[in-house]
Design a protein around this motif. Structure first.
Motif, PDB file in Angstrom:
ATOM      1  N   GLY A  15      12.556 -21.077  70.217  1.00  0.00           N
ATOM      2  CA  GLY A  15      11.253 -21.725  70.090  1.00  0.00           C
ATOM      3  C   GLY A  15      10.169 -20.722  69.741  1.00  0.00           C
ATOM      4  N   ARG A  16      10.169 -19.589  70.418  1.00  0.00           N
ATOM      5  CA  ARG A  16       9.149 -18.581  70.143  1.00  0.00           C
ATOM      6  C   ARG A  16       9.381 -17.903  68.792  1.00  0.00           C
ATOM      7  N   ALA A  17      10.650 -17.788  68.380  1.00  0.00           N
ATOM      8  CA  ALA A  17      10.921 -17.232  67.058  1.00  0.00           C
ATOM      9  C   ALA A  17      10.303 -18.112  65.978  1.00  0.00           C
ATOM     10  N   ILE A  18      10.437 -19.424  66.141  1.00  0.00           N
ATOM     11  CA  ILE A  18       9.863 -20.367  65.175  1.00  0.00           C
ATOM     12  C   ILE A  18       8.340 -20.326  65.233  1.00  0.00           C
ATOM     13  N   LEU A  19       7.784 -20.407  66.433  1.00  0.00           N
ATOM     14  CA  LEU A  19       6.332 -20.416  66.590  1.00  0.00           C
ATOM     15  C   LEU A  19       5.695 -19.128  66.063  1.00  0.00           C
ATOM     16  N   SER A  20       6.412 -18.008  66.168  1.00  0.00           N
ATOM     17  CA  SER A  20       5.859 -16.721  65.738  1.00  0.00           C
ATOM     18  C   SER A  20       5.675 -16.637  64.233  1.00  0.00           C
ATOM     19  N   ARG A  21       6.397 -17.486  63.479  1.00  0.00           N
ATOM     20  CA  ARG A  21       6.263 -17.474  62.027  1.00  0.00           C
ATOM     21  C   ARG A  21       5.371 -18.594  61.505  1.00  0.00           C
ATOM     22  N   MET A  22       4.861 -19.414  62.392  1.00  0.00           N
ATOM     23  CA  MET A  22       3.910 -20.452  62.012  1.00  0.00           C
ATOM     24  C   MET A  22       2.510 -19.855  61.950  1.00  0.00           C
ATOM     25  N   SER A  23       1.583 -20.562  61.311  1.00  0.00           N
ATOM     26  CA  SER A  23       0.199 -20.100  61.331  1.00  0.00           C
ATOM     27  C   SER A  23      -0.310 -20.133  62.766  1.00  0.00           C
ATOM     28  N   GLU A  24      -1.302 -19.311  63.046  1.00  0.00           N
ATOM     29  CA  GLU A  24      -1.850 -19.265  64.405  1.00  0.00           C
ATOM     30  C   GLU A  24      -2.367 -20.635  64.828  1.00  0.00           C
ATOM     31  N   LEU A  49       4.393 -14.298  71.392  1.00  0.00           N
ATOM     32  CA  LEU A  49       4.513 -14.669  69.981  1.00  0.00           C
ATOM     33  C   LEU A  49       4.087 -13.519  69.076  1.00  0.00           C
ATOM     34  N   LYS A  50       3.048 -12.817  69.460  1.00  0.00           N
ATOM     35  CA  LYS A  50       2.594 -11.664  68.681  1.00  0.00           C
ATOM     36  C   LYS A  50       3.674 -10.581  68.649  1.00  0.00           C
ATOM     37  N   GLU A  51       4.322 -10.380  69.783  1.00  0.00           N
ATOM     38  CA  GLU A  51       5.399  -9.394  69.850  1.00  0.00           C
ATOM     39  C   GLU A  51       6.570  -9.816  68.985  1.00  0.00           C
ATOM     40  N   ALA A  52       6.910 -11.107  69.024  1.00  0.00           N
ATOM     41  CA  ALA A  52       8.008 -11.621  68.208  1.00  0.00           C
ATOM     42  C   ALA A  52       7.688 -11.497  66.721  1.00  0.00           C
ATOM     43  N   SER A 104      18.633 -14.680  75.932  1.00  0.00           N
ATOM     44  CA  SER A 104      18.880 -15.037  74.537  1.00  0.00           C
ATOM     45  C   SER A 104      17.945 -14.275  73.613  1.00  0.00           C
ATOM     46  N   VAL A 105      18.408 -14.101  72.374  1.00  0.00           N
ATOM     47  CA  VAL A 105      17.649 -13.439  71.321  1.00  0.00           C
ATOM     48  C   VAL A 105      17.730 -14.328  70.091  1.00  0.00           C
ATOM     49  N   ALA A 106      16.604 -14.487  69.367  1.00  0.00           N
ATOM     50  CA  ALA A 106      16.572 -15.407  68.227  1.00  0.00           C
ATOM     51  C   ALA A 106      15.702 -14.851  67.107  1.00  0.00           C
ATOM     52  N   ALA A 107      16.005 -15.293  65.885  1.00  0.00           N
ATOM     53  CA  ALA A 107      15.216 -14.904  64.721  1.00  0.00           C
ATOM     54  C   ALA A 107      14.924 -16.150  63.883  1.00  0.00           C
ATOM     55  N   PRO A 108      13.767 -16.179  63.208  1.00  0.00           N
ATOM     56  CA  PRO A 108      13.379 -17.358  62.431  1.00  0.00           C
ATOM     57  C   PRO A 108      14.091 -17.454  61.085  1.00  0.00           C
ATOM     58  N   THR A 118      21.679  -4.485  71.189  1.00  0.00           N
ATOM     59  CA  THR A 118      22.821  -4.992  70.427  1.00  0.00           C
ATOM     60  C   THR A 118      22.504  -6.163  69.513  1.00  0.00           C
ATOM     61  N   PHE A 119      21.750  -7.159  69.997  1.00  0.00           N
ATOM     62  CA  PHE A 119      21.709  -8.442  69.310  1.00  0.00           C
ATOM     63  C   PHE A 119      20.559  -8.704  68.333  1.00  0.00           C
ATOM     64  N   PRO A 120      19.388  -8.073  68.483  1.00  0.00           N
ATOM     65  CA  PRO A 120      18.314  -8.366  67.524  1.00  0.00           C
ATOM     66  C   PRO A 120      18.703  -8.169  66.068  1.00  0.00           C
ATOM     67  N   LYS A 121      19.353  -7.070  65.747  1.00  0.00           N
ATOM     68  CA  LYS A 121      19.725  -6.824  64.349  1.00  0.00           C
ATOM     69  C   LYS A 121      20.724  -7.860  63.843  1.00  0.00           C
ATOM     70  N   LEU A 122      21.557  -8.369  64.738  1.00  0.00           N
ATOM     71  CA  LEU A 122      22.549  -9.370  64.334  1.00  0.00           C
ATOM     72  C   LEU A 122      21.898 -10.718  64.030  1.00  0.00           C
ATOM     73  N   VAL A 123      20.951 -11.150  64.887  1.00  0.00           N
ATOM     74  CA  VAL A 123      20.307 -12.447  64.628  1.00  0.00           C
ATOM     75  C   VAL A 123      19.363 -12.355  63.431  1.00  0.00           C
ATOM     76  N   ILE A 124      18.732 -11.207  63.235  1.00  0.00           N
ATOM     77  CA  ILE A 124      17.859 -11.039  62.062  1.00  0.00           C
ATOM     78  C   ILE A 124      18.682 -11.121  60.781  1.00  0.00           C
ATOM     79  N   ALA A 125      19.837 -10.456  60.763  1.00  0.00           N
ATOM     80  CA  ALA A 125      20.708 -10.507  59.579  1.00  0.00           C
ATOM     81  C   ALA A 125      21.221 -11.925  59.345  1.00  0.00           C
ATOM     82  N   ALA A 126      21.577 -12.619  60.435  1.00  0.00           N
ATOM     83  CA  ALA A 126      22.063 -13.992  60.298  1.00  0.00           C
ATOM     84  C   ALA A 126      20.967 -14.911  59.773  1.00  0.00           C
TER      85      ALA A 126
END
Length: 260
Positions: A152-161, A191-194, A212-216, A245-253
């Motif tokens: 949820g925060r990964a999605i919100l972090s890429r939306m407009s403020e 959200l700013k950190e994400a 959990s770790v997530a990417a948009p 371990t996981f941030p780079k994997l979810v970003i690549a995915a």
């Protein structure tokens, strides 16, 4: 009792209220409410019993409800799964995501999910479970609050403020665990950190022992459309190791699924 306000009717001149009410009947069936009587459905929908009788009869005839001849209670039929099946089979997003999710699941042996934002919640559109994951009852179709989940925060972090604040303004903040964010200001900082990192994380914000770790995931126009996430039990892996371990994997995915 819930009634359509005059304002709602004026704002939606093309709305077919009978269709909306039919879906309202279907939506009252949930965990803990698998079988319901006419009066129970009437109470939950805010409609009178005679109206509910007509809608349940029609939905039964169409095959979306089943009536037990002994208890005279109604329950959803297997045909309701057809709607989910047609969605997943017809979705370009799911079609693009499936091979990436399968690869990520095999590579990590952790629970991997594809989620989208619907209102103030995320919906799990696809989920590959792990033998090592917590039993949190999160399956395909499950909904969770967006503000206290990594997808949820990964999605919100890429939306407009403005758009993100609109979602947060409609959100009811709840203390699921001691780690759940308590204020909108706290969520905004996350959200700013994400946004800065390109991924979001959450540790025990809804379920104890769950991380959990997530990417948009971005659509053809560059707007965020979904998120890919990995869930890991904290009993088996510590916070630092998870973030190593996981941030780079979810970003690549996420990049592999994105349309841009």
């Amino acid at each position: 009792m819930e009634n359509d306000s005059p304002r709602t009717k004026r704002a939606e001149p093309l709305m077919v209220n009978s269709v909306a009410k039919a879906f309202k009947v279907l939506n009252v069936f949930d965990k803990g409410r698998g079988s319901l009587t006419l009066s129970q459905i009437a109470q939950l929908t805010g409609m009178d019993v005679s109206a509910v009788q007509r809608f349940t009869h029609t939905l039964t005839q169409l095959g979306y409800l089943r009536k037990d001849p002994l208890t005279r209670q109604f329950e959803l039929s297997i045909k309701t799964l057809d709607l989910a099946y047609h969605y997943t089979r017809g979705s370009r997003l799911v079609d693009r995501a499936m091979p990436v999710l399968q690869h990520l699941s095999k590579e990590t042996e952790e629970a991997v999910s594809l989620t989208i934002l619907d209102g103030t919640e995320i919906v799990f559109v696809s989920r590959f479970l792990s033998r090592q994951s917590l039993n949190t009852d999160v399956i395909t179709g499950s909904r969770l609050p967006a503000y206290c989940t990594s997808p949820g925060r990964a999605i919100l972090s890429r939306m407009s403020e403005e758009a993100a604040l609109d979602v947060l303004g409609q959100t009811k903040l709840q203390n699921h665990t001691p780690s759940t964010p308590r204020t909108i200001e706290e969520v905004v900082e996350l959200l700013k950190e994400a946004q800065k990192n390109g991924y979001a994380f959450a540790f025990e914000e809804i379920y104890h022992g769950d991380a959990s770790v997530a990417a948009p995931i971005l659509g053809p126009d560059g707007e965020v459309v979904a998120a890919v996430s990995i869930a890991v039990p904290l009993a088996r892996m510590g916070r630092d190791e998870i973030l190593e371990t996981f941030p780079k994997l979810v970003i690549a995915a996420a990049r592999g699924i994105s349309f841009t």
